[in-house]
Design an enzyme around this catalytic site. Sequence first.
Site, PDB file in Angstrom:
ATOM      1  N   CYS A  13      -1.726  -2.578   7.729  1.00  0.00           N
ATOM      2  CA  CYS A  13      -2.203  -3.438   6.478  1.00  0.00           C
ATOM      3  C   CYS A  13      -0.725  -4.587   6.593  1.00  0.00           C
ATOM      4  O   CYS A  13      -1.256  -5.847   6.180  1.00  0.00           O
ATOM      5  CB  CYS A  13      -1.955  -2.656   4.868  1.00  0.00           C
ATOM      6  N   ASP A  45       0.527  -1.684  -0.267  1.00  0.00           N
ATOM      7  CA  ASP A  45       0.006  -0.044   0.091  1.00  0.00           C
ATOM      8  C   ASP A  45       0.470   1.070  -0.064  1.00  0.00           C
ATOM      9  O   ASP A  45       0.259   2.808   0.382  1.00  0.00           O
ATOM     10  CB  ASP A  45      -1.075  -0.124   1.414  1.00  0.00           C
ATOM     11  N   LYS A  72      -6.567  -4.444  -3.381  1.00  0.00           N
ATOM     12  CA  LYS A  72      -6.805  -4.927  -2.215  1.00  0.00           C
ATOM     13  C   LYS A  72      -8.224  -4.744  -1.430  1.00  0.00           C
ATOM     14  O   LYS A  72      -7.750  -3.286  -1.117  1.00  0.00           O
ATOM     15  CB  LYS A  72      -6.283  -6.157  -1.556  1.00  0.00           C
TER      16      LYS A  72
HETATM   17  N1  TIU Z   1      -2.592  -0.053   4.392  1.00  0.00           N
HETATM   18  C1  TIU Z   1      -3.133   0.914   5.434  1.00  0.00           C
HETATM   19  O1  TIU Z   1      -2.276   0.501   6.433  1.00  0.00           O
HETATM   20  N2  TIU Z   1      -4.501   1.111   5.375  1.00  0.00           N
HETATM   21  C2  TIU Z   1      -4.774   2.096   6.535  1.00  0.00           C
HETATM   22  O2  TIU Z   1      -6.089   1.977   7.323  1.00  0.00           O
HETATM   23  N3  TIU Z   1      -3.941   2.266   7.353  1.00  0.00           N
HETATM   24  C3  TIU Z   1      -4.028   3.022   8.489  1.00  0.00           C
HETATM   25  O3  TIU Z   1      -3.673   3.177  10.113  1.00  0.00           O
HETATM   26  N4  TIU Z   1      -5.296   3.856   8.713  1.00  0.00           N
END
Ligand code: TIU
Length: 216
Positions: free
Chosen positions: A162, A24, A129
Site C-alpha cells: 500500500c 494503513d 480506501k
Molecule cells: N496496507 C497494505 O499494504 N495492504 C496489504 O494487503 N499489504 C500486504 O502486504 N498484504
Amino acid sequence: MITLAAAPFPYRFDPASTALLVIDMQRDFVEPGGFGESLGNDVSRLAAIVPTVTKLLDWCRTRGMLVVHTREAHRPDLADCPPAKRMRGAPSLRIGDPGPMGRILVDGEPGAGFVPGLTPAPGELELVKPGKGAFHATGLDALLRARAISHLLFAGVTTEVCVQTTMREANDRGYECLLVEDATESYFPAFRQATLEMIRAQGAIVGWTAPFDAFP
Ligand code: TIU
C-alpha cells in the site's frame, strides 16, 4: 523551507504545503488474527515502527502540517471489494469472514481500526480506501489540491504494497514524495529494502527516502 539530507539528493519542502500520509497502521495488518496473518504472514515485525511513526507524527503536528491517516477496509456488504481481490489465493480467512478481530478487512470491525497510539488527532483526516493505492476510488487528490498540498511524506505499512502503490500514484499526479525509511515496514525485509532502493533510483524516479533522524 526545510531541507532534509535525503537520498538520492536533498529534499526541500515547506510544511505549509506538505502533508503526512500515514498508510494503513491498522490492527488487521499489525496484530495477529487479522488480514495480514490470514494471508500467511508473520505480522510481528510491523509493530516495531510504531514509536518512529509516533515521533514523525509529533514532528508534523508541532509544525501544524496536514495529516491524513488511511485504512484499507471494505463496506460491510463488500460492494467495494472486487471478487478478484476476495477470491485470490487460499487465505485462511477471506475478506468479510469472521475472525478474532471481527470480519476481516471490513470497516467498523475492531481489526479495521487503528493500532493503539496511532489514532487521528482532532483536525486530522481519516481516509478509508478499498484498494492498495490511496488515490484509487477515494477523494484524496481533490482533498490535497483543495489545501494546496504539493509535497507528501509517507509512513506506514506495508512498504511494497500500500505504501509503494500510493507513492507511485502520487508521483504520477505531480506530488513530490518522500518515504521515511524507518517509519515503514514489510512482512518481507528484502521487499522493504528493494522498495526503498527502487523509489530513489534513476534520480528519484518515484521520490526520495530519508530516515527520521534527518528531520531537524
Ligand atoms: N496496507 C497494505 O499494504 N495492504 C496489504 O494487503 N499489504 C500486504 O502486504 N498484504
